[in-house]
Design an enzyme around this catalytic site. Structure first.
Site, short mmCIF file in Angstrom:
data_model
loop_
_atom_site.label_atom_id
_atom_site.label_comp_id
_atom_site.label_asym_id
_atom_site.label_seq_id
_atom_site.Cartn_x
_atom_site.Cartn_y
_atom_site.Cartn_z
N VAL A 14 0.94 -1.06 0.22
CA VAL A 14 0.00 -0.03 -0.06
C VAL A 14 0.67 1.12 -0.25
CG1 VAL A 14 -1.89 0.59 1.34
CG2 VAL A 14 -1.22 -1.17 1.08
N VAL A 131 -11.32 0.06 6.03
CA VAL A 131 -12.53 -1.05 5.94
C VAL A 131 -12.93 -0.72 4.55
CG1 VAL A 131 -15.25 -1.27 5.67
CG2 VAL A 131 -13.48 -0.87 7.73
N GLY A 133 -11.09 -1.35 1.17
CA GLY A 133 -9.78 -0.73 0.67
C GLY A 133 -9.70 0.75 -0.09
N GLY A 186 -1.70 -15.98 -3.44
CA GLY A 186 -1.03 -15.22 -3.51
C GLY A 186 -3.10 -14.11 -2.80
N GLU A 189 -3.43 -15.77 2.40
CA GLU A 189 -2.19 -15.77 3.51
C GLU A 189 -1.69 -17.39 4.09
OE1 GLU A 189 -1.07 -12.83 6.30
OE2 GLU A 189 -2.74 -11.30 4.98
N ASP A 200 -10.68 -10.91 10.06
CA ASP A 200 -10.76 -9.88 9.20
C ASP A 200 -11.77 -9.20 9.25
OD1 ASP A 200 -8.98 -8.19 7.11
OD2 ASP A 200 -10.48 -9.08 5.95
N LYS A 204 -13.15 -4.54 10.44
CA LYS A 204 -14.17 -4.43 9.26
C LYS A 204 -16.45 -3.77 10.24
CE LYS A 204 -11.00 -4.94 6.00
NZ LYS A 204 -10.59 -6.90 4.85
N GLY A 302 -5.34 -4.12 -2.21
CA GLY A 302 -4.84 -4.06 -3.49
C GLY A 302 -3.99 -2.96 -3.18
N1 HSE Z 1 -7.47 -10.04 3.98
C1 HSE Z 1 -8.29 -9.32 3.61
C2 HSE Z 1 -9.44 -9.51 2.32
C3 HSE Z 1 -7.63 -7.51 2.36
O1 HSE Z 1 -9.14 -10.59 2.01
O2 HSE Z 1 -10.65 -8.89 2.06
C4 HSE Z 1 -7.38 -6.58 3.85
O3 HSE Z 1 -8.29 -6.17 4.84
#
Ligand code: HSE
Length: 431
Positions: A14, A131, A133, A186, A189, A200, A204, A302
């Site tokens: 980023v 939140v 992206g 990719g 993770e 995650d 958010k 991204g």
């Molecule tokens: N790991 C998150 C996702 C992206 O898969 O949306 C980063 O918050």
């Protein structure tokens, strides 16, 4: 105000996107802010690593080189994780610097402390990229939708799990194969826990619900269930019944009953606007008492999409500086609403059972549901598995605790071999 100097913490995916957007759009940004933006110093973890994107900036591995530089007025935090990112942000604010971050972990857990510190030190604290992206959602909730009372917020806010579920739906593949492929590409993770277990998305949701319902919701307040138990069979049944399986982050203001916040897989009607959000895309669906329904859709992660949100926060901060409006967008958690306990939340459920294929078994199952106060919308016997039969039931709205009790009693019946799946059905029934 000719040049606004910025300190950047972290030069990863980023961070390099932020530098790229600022450089490529420099002319437009200056027109929009009346100032040139300059990333003066970049703090990196390892000075020996080659960072081709940061040529022209000072490079350091000491936070103090940014903190103690009086020329730097804005700090962008893109290190991620809690420590030391949180301490860096607090110290930057205490030194009078404005802070922009993409760090959902910290905002979801320590938002209150950060806002208080920002307010005390009269600096801006912005986190649009935390939140969704590149999807604008934090400022739209705080500003553009502020005339509404928001009653519901539902989001696909994790691209990894949405990619995996979309792939399972399209190809009929199983969870472990899709996870392996997502890791190879990719998208997921090496340790996928945070994504696949819904953590995650829960972080958010905590951020979104705090803003939507004007009350502080912590990450730990969110009830969470991931996608690890979703099978291709459930996905096929979902499709046959008119649904898709999605991992949703759901926040509802249930009035007297409190704020209901949870992340879990759901059967979502194919006609719902979120049902067609596939792959790594994210979307957030909102219901407000003036706007009705609205949906925000786009790339949830991204380099450049996330940088789009980060740089917008920087531009807004510069404009706040220019118009002496620091603190204009601030904490909006002015209420203290109670949480709705998970046991009291109400949903329809899809239940898949493996049972003895004998006369009267369907009746026993229906009676057991009934005895636990669970009313059934439909029951179908779908297929035989060896000498067993698979039964799929959809319930009317029931309390979570009643469904849990029913599942326990059902799994203890001698005619039931296994309660294979219990998945909530969203909008399966109104009210
Ligand atoms: N790991 C998150 C996702 C992206 O898969 O949306 C980063 O918050």
């Amino acid at each position: 105000m000719d040049t606004v100097k910025i300190g950047l913490l972290g030069a990863g995916t980023v961070g390099s996107g932020v530098i790229k957007v600022m450089r490529e759009n420099a002319e437009e940004i200056t027109k929009k802010t009346g100032a040139a933006l300059e990333i003066k110093t970049v703090m990196v973890h390892n000075l020996n690593r080659n960072h081709p994107d940061i040529t022209g900036c000072n490079v350091t591995d000491r936070f103090e080189d940014i903190l103690e530089d009086p020329e730097i007025s804005i700090v962008i935090e893109l290190i991620g994780g809690i420590h030391p990112a949180k301490e860096y942000m607090l110290r930057a604010m205490q030194a009078g610097k404005h802070v922009v971050t993409a760090n959902k972990d910290i905002v979801a857990e320590y938002g209150e402390e950060l806002f208080e510190t920002a307010q005390k030190n009269n600096v801006d604290f912005m986190f649009e990229a935390s939140v969704g992206g590149g999807i604008p959602i934090i400022l739209p909730l705080k500003e553009s939708l502020t005339a509404n009372r928001i009653t519901e917020i539902m989001g696909i806010v994790n691209g990894t799990t949405n990619y995996m579920l979309s792939k399972m739906t399209k190809e009929g593949s199983c969870y472990s194969d899709v996870l392996k492929e997502a890791q190879e590409k990719g998208y997921a993770e090496a340790d996928p826990t945070s994504d696949v277990e819904g953590l995650d998305a829960a972080r958010k949701l905590a951020i979104l619900a705090s803003i939507a319902f004007n009350t502080r919701i912590n990450f730990h307040d969110v009830a969470v269930e991931g996608i690890t138990n979703i099978t291709p069979e459930d996905i096929v049944y979902a499709s046959q019944l008119g649904y898709v399986v999605k991992l949703l982050a759901i926040g509802r203001d249930c009035g007297e009953a409190g704020i209901d916040v949870r992340v879990h897989p759901v059967f979502l009607p194919k006609s719902h606007p979120l049902a067609s959000v596939d792959g790594v895309y994210n979307a957030i669906f909102i219901r407000g008492n003036a706007i009705g329904e609205a949906m925000f859709y786009g790339r949830g992660a991204g380099s450049l999409p996330t940088a789009s949100a980060v740089v917008a926060d920087v531009i807004n901060t510069v404009n706040d500086l220019r118009h002496s409006a620091i603190g204009r967008v601030t904490c909006t958690c002015y209420d203290e609403k109670k949480l709705c306990p998970l046991d009291d939340t109400v949903s329809s459920y899809y239940v898949r059972l493996l049972v003895d294929d004998e006369p009267g078994v369907l009746g026993t199952i229906a009676t057991t549901f009934g005895n636990q106060g669970v009313s059934l919308l439909s029951v179908i016997q779908t297929r035989s598995v060896g000498n067993k039969a698979e039964i799929v039931a959809i319930t009317h709205h029931v309390r979570h605790s009643a469904m849990e009790d029913a599942a326990k009693v059902l799994s203890g019946l001698h005619v039931v071999s296994e309660v294979r799946s219990v998945i909530r059905v969203e909008n399966g029934e109104e009210g």
